[in-house]
Design a protein around this motif. Structure first.
Motif, PDB file in Angstrom:
ATOM      1  N   PHE A   1       2.178  -3.410  -6.571  1.00 12.34           N
ATOM      2  CA  PHE A   1       2.346  -4.572  -5.696  1.00 12.34           C
ATOM      3  C   PHE A   1       3.805  -4.642  -5.305  1.00 12.34           C
ATOM      4  CE2 PHE A   1       3.536  -9.018  -5.122  1.00 12.34           C
ATOM      5  CZ  PHE A   1       2.673  -9.381  -4.115  1.00 12.34           C
TER       6      PHE A   1
ATOM      7  N   LEU B   1      -7.969  -0.976   5.827  1.00 14.93           N
ATOM      8  CA  LEU B   1      -7.568  -2.175   5.093  1.00 14.93           C
ATOM      9  C   LEU B   1      -6.490  -2.976   5.832  1.00 14.93           C
ATOM     10  CD1 LEU B   1      -7.205  -0.725   1.474  1.00 14.93           C
ATOM     11  CD2 LEU B   1      -9.124  -2.048   2.401  1.00 14.93           C
ATOM     12  N   MET B   2      -5.881  -2.361   6.833  1.00 16.84           N
ATOM     13  CA  MET B   2      -4.729  -2.971   7.491  1.00 16.84           C
ATOM     14  C   MET B   2      -5.137  -3.874   8.647  1.00 16.84           C
ATOM     15  SD  MET B   2      -2.236   0.358   7.427  1.00 16.84           S
ATOM     16  CE  MET B   2      -0.683  -0.526   7.555  1.00 16.84           C
ATOM     17  N   THR B   3      -4.394  -4.966   8.826  1.00 17.12           N
ATOM     18  CA  THR B   3      -4.630  -5.878   9.940  1.00 17.12           C
ATOM     19  C   THR B   3      -4.305  -5.208  11.267  1.00 17.12           C
ATOM     20  OG1 THR B   3      -3.990  -7.677   8.482  1.00 17.12           O
ATOM     21  CG2 THR B   3      -4.089  -8.177  10.826  1.00 17.12           C
TER      22      THR B   3
ATOM     23  N   GLU C   1      -3.254   0.724  -1.801  1.00 13.62           N
ATOM     24  CA  GLU C   1      -3.651  -0.577  -1.265  1.00 13.62           C
ATOM     25  C   GLU C   1      -2.444  -1.505  -1.181  1.00 13.62           C
ATOM     26  OE1 GLU C   1      -6.798  -1.787  -3.898  1.00 13.62           O
ATOM     27  OE2 GLU C   1      -8.094  -0.153  -3.203  1.00 13.62           O
ATOM     28  N   GLY C   2      -1.584  -1.472  -2.196  1.00 14.61           N
ATOM     29  CA  GLY C   2      -0.362  -2.273  -2.170  1.00 14.61           C
ATOM     30  C   GLY C   2       0.559  -1.859  -1.050  1.00 14.61           C
TER      31      GLY C   2
ATOM     32  N   TYR D   1      -7.384   3.679   4.004  1.00 16.64           N
ATOM     33  CA  TYR D   1      -6.271   2.727   3.916  1.00 16.64           C
ATOM     34  C   TYR D   1      -5.957   2.098   5.268  1.00 16.64           C
ATOM     35  CZ  TYR D   1      -6.194   4.371  -0.764  1.00 16.64           C
ATOM     36  OH  TYR D   1      -6.592   4.674  -2.040  1.00 16.64           O
TER      37      TYR D   1
ATOM     38  N   ASP E   1      -0.872  -3.017   2.275  1.00 15.70           N
ATOM     39  CA  ASP E   1      -0.656  -4.452   2.413  1.00 15.70           C
ATOM     40  C   ASP E   1       0.776  -4.764   2.831  1.00 15.70           C
ATOM     41  OD1 ASP E   1      -1.453  -7.293   2.021  1.00 15.70           O
ATOM     42  OD2 ASP E   1       0.017  -7.187   0.390  1.00 15.70           O
TER      43      ASP E   1
ATOM     44  N   LYS F   1       3.510  -6.517   6.279  1.00 16.42           N
ATOM     45  CA  LYS F   1       4.250  -7.748   6.003  1.00 16.42           C
ATOM     46  C   LYS F   1       5.769  -7.621   6.094  1.00 16.42           C
ATOM     47  CE  LYS F   1       0.656  -9.637   3.041  1.00 16.42           C
ATOM     48  NZ  LYS F   1       0.282  -9.976   1.654  1.00 16.42           N
TER      49      LYS F   1
END
Length: 171
Positions: free
Chosen positions: A156, A94-96, A51-52, A91, A55, A59
């Motif tokens: 993270f 979860l991504m934009t 998940e990290g 996964y 994310d 970014k």
């Protein structure tokens, strides 16, 4: 994790890709690469790690596919590529912007001999406990010539740190 900075991942490690084809890891690493070793059935730290990663991919100030790629490899030889597909889809959801990750965040499985060679080469230690494993959470950044250039530990990741690590690997 026993860091093996400035050492090289062997060119002849074989993995099974998403098309269920055996492929050479050395050939796959042709650009700065983030490698993360997980097992897909993990009840603990692997999900937060993934998940990290999902994310931070969205970014960083670099283009997934052009500037770098991500290779997720199961260190459990009992796992199937079908399970890897299901986890990848989780996964991606979860991504934009999951489109670049569909092609450039690749998931693999392998046999015990190749897994042992890879985990030994990168200093990733784990211990089987029943049906599960005790292990650390880390991503390993590798240069296009398979040289280990950085380890980022935890679940993270700061976009700046990942961008810097990938840029460093490209040089």
């Amino acid at each position: 994790i026993e860091e093996h900075l400035d050492e090289f991942i062997p060119a002849d490690i074989m993995v099974i890709d998403e098309a269920n084809q055996t492929t050479n890891l050395g050939v796959l690493i042709d650009k700065p690469t983030i490698i993360n070793l997980v097992y897909y059935r993990c009840p603990g730290i692997c999900s937060p790690l993934m998940e990290g990663l999902a994310d931070v991919i969205g970014k960083v100030d670099l283009d997934l596919g052009e500037d770098y790629q991500v290779l997720t490899i199961s260190f459990d030889p009992r796992e199937s590529i079908e399970l890897a597909h299901r986890k990848k889809n989780n996964y991606l959801n979860l991504m934009t912007n999951p489109e670049p990750a569909r092609e450039y965040w690749k998931f693999f499985v392998s046999d015990s001999a190749n897994i042992a060679r890879l985990t030994s080469a990168v200093g990733f230690k784990y211990k089987r406990t029943g049906n599960d494993y005790l292990h650390a959470a880390t991503i390993i950044i590798v240069s296009p010539d398979r040289k280990i250039t950085r380890y980022l530990n935890g679940t993270f990741f700061l976009p700046f740190e990942v961008t810097l690590a990938i840029t460093e690997a490209s040089k």
